[in-house]
Design a protein around this motif. Structure first.
Motif, PDB file in Angstrom:
ATOM      1  N   VAL A 230       0.872  -1.106  -0.114  1.00  0.00           N
ATOM      2  CA  VAL A 230       0.032   0.001   0.157  1.00  0.00           C
ATOM      3  C   VAL A 230       1.054   1.210   0.005  1.00  0.00           C
ATOM      4  O   VAL A 230       1.753   1.292   0.627  1.00  0.00           O
ATOM      5  N   THR A 231       0.530   1.974  -0.861  1.00  0.00           N
ATOM      6  CA  THR A 231       1.408   3.683  -0.894  1.00  0.00           C
ATOM      7  C   THR A 231       0.358   4.532  -0.569  1.00  0.00           C
ATOM      8  O   THR A 231      -0.876   4.529  -0.843  1.00  0.00           O
ATOM      9  N   VAL A 232       0.625   5.864  -0.072  1.00  0.00           N
ATOM     10  CA  VAL A 232      -0.106   6.803   0.103  1.00  0.00           C
ATOM     11  C   VAL A 232       0.560   8.296  -0.710  1.00  0.00           C
ATOM     12  O   VAL A 232       1.966   8.392  -0.384  1.00  0.00           O
ATOM     13  N   GLN A 233      -0.076   8.970  -1.333  1.00  0.00           N
ATOM     14  CA  GLN A 233       0.496   9.913  -1.817  1.00  0.00           C
ATOM     15  C   GLN A 233      -0.399  11.296  -1.436  1.00  0.00           C
ATOM     16  O   GLN A 233      -1.900  11.174  -1.537  1.00  0.00           O
ATOM     17  N   ILE A 234      -0.140  12.592  -0.935  1.00  0.00           N
ATOM     18  CA  ILE A 234      -0.845  13.725  -0.751  1.00  0.00           C
ATOM     19  C   ILE A 234      -0.516  14.782  -1.554  1.00  0.00           C
ATOM     20  O   ILE A 234       0.690  15.245  -1.946  1.00  0.00           O
ATOM     21  N   ARG A 235      -1.698  15.229  -2.042  1.00  0.00           N
ATOM     22  CA  ARG A 235      -1.552  16.494  -2.861  1.00  0.00           C
ATOM     23  C   ARG A 235      -2.662  17.344  -2.317  1.00  0.00           C
ATOM     24  O   ARG A 235      -3.459  17.298  -1.297  1.00  0.00           O
ATOM     25  N   THR A 236      -2.365  18.867  -2.456  1.00  0.00           N
ATOM     26  CA  THR A 236      -2.984  20.016  -1.557  1.00  0.00           C
ATOM     27  C   THR A 236      -3.342  21.045  -2.692  1.00  0.00           C
ATOM     28  O   THR A 236      -2.632  21.309  -3.923  1.00  0.00           O
ATOM     29  N   ASP A 237      -4.431  21.539  -2.346  1.00  0.00           N
ATOM     30  CA  ASP A 237      -4.908  22.982  -2.940  1.00  0.00           C
ATOM     31  C   ASP A 237      -4.792  24.077  -2.241  1.00  0.00           C
ATOM     32  O   ASP A 237      -5.088  25.170  -2.484  1.00  0.00           O
ATOM     33  N   GLY A 238      -3.985  23.838  -1.202  1.00  0.00           N
ATOM     34  CA  GLY A 238      -3.819  24.886  -0.371  1.00  0.00           C
ATOM     35  C   GLY A 238      -5.010  25.039   0.856  1.00  0.00           C
ATOM     36  O   GLY A 238      -4.484  25.620   1.972  1.00  0.00           O
ATOM     37  N   VAL A 239      -6.048  24.589   0.961  1.00  0.00           N
ATOM     38  CA  VAL A 239      -6.868  24.423   1.755  1.00  0.00           C
ATOM     39  C   VAL A 239      -7.070  23.341   2.083  1.00  0.00           C
ATOM     40  O   VAL A 239      -7.218  23.104   3.521  1.00  0.00           O
ATOM     41  N   ASN A 240      -7.211  22.183   1.399  1.00  0.00           N
ATOM     42  CA  ASN A 240      -7.321  20.720   1.617  1.00  0.00           C
ATOM     43  C   ASN A 240      -6.302  19.931   1.340  1.00  0.00           C
ATOM     44  O   ASN A 240      -5.642  20.155   0.045  1.00  0.00           O
TER      45      ASN A 240
ATOM     46  N   VAL B 215      -4.778   6.593  -1.694  1.00  0.00           N
ATOM     47  CA  VAL B 215      -4.259   5.414  -0.832  1.00  0.00           C
ATOM     48  C   VAL B 215      -4.415   4.409  -2.072  1.00  0.00           C
ATOM     49  O   VAL B 215      -5.723   4.127  -2.583  1.00  0.00           O
ATOM     50  N   LEU B 216      -3.373   3.692  -2.402  1.00  0.00           N
ATOM     51  CA  LEU B 216      -3.493   2.685  -3.446  1.00  0.00           C
ATOM     52  C   LEU B 216      -2.923   1.293  -3.003  1.00  0.00           C
ATOM     53  O   LEU B 216      -1.892   1.203  -2.220  1.00  0.00           O
ATOM     54  N   ASN B 217      -3.671   0.406  -3.023  1.00  0.00           N
ATOM     55  CA  ASN B 217      -3.321  -0.896  -2.785  1.00  0.00           C
ATOM     56  C   ASN B 217      -2.852  -1.840  -3.983  1.00  0.00           C
ATOM     57  O   ASN B 217      -3.690  -1.968  -5.234  1.00  0.00           O
ATOM     58  N   PHE B 218      -1.659  -2.128  -4.016  1.00  0.00           N
ATOM     59  CA  PHE B 218      -0.863  -2.826  -5.196  1.00  0.00           C
ATOM     60  C   PHE B 218      -1.043  -4.451  -5.017  1.00  0.00           C
ATOM     61  O   PHE B 218      -0.071  -5.118  -5.653  1.00  0.00           O
TER      62      PHE B 218
END
Length: 75
Positions: free
Chosen positions: A9-19, A24-27
């Protein structure tokens, strides 16, 4: 997000400045479970209703699945 994720499992985080948007990806071929941290998340892929997930909740990710969770950006 927790740092003790299953190996597949991997996790990537992106933001728009507010949220923050947490991908979450299951390989793997099997369903995986992760525990949330002490933040409130909204499940973005639930088209019928907004599902709010909290720290006590475990998130299930189907085999080769993805979950997209939104949380307030932490300063």
């Amino acid at each position: 997000m927790p740092t003790n994720l299953p190996n597949e499992v991997t996790v990537q985080i992106r933001t728009d400045g507010v949220n923050d948007y947490v991908f979450v990806l299951n390989f793997s071929r099997k369903e995986q479970t992760i525990l949330l941290d002490n933040r409130v998340y909204t499940d973005m892929l639930n088209a019928d209703r907004e599902e709010v997930l909290q720290a006590k909740d475990a998130v299930q990710i189907k085999p080769y699945g993805v979950r997209i969770l939104k949380r307030s950006k932490q300063e």
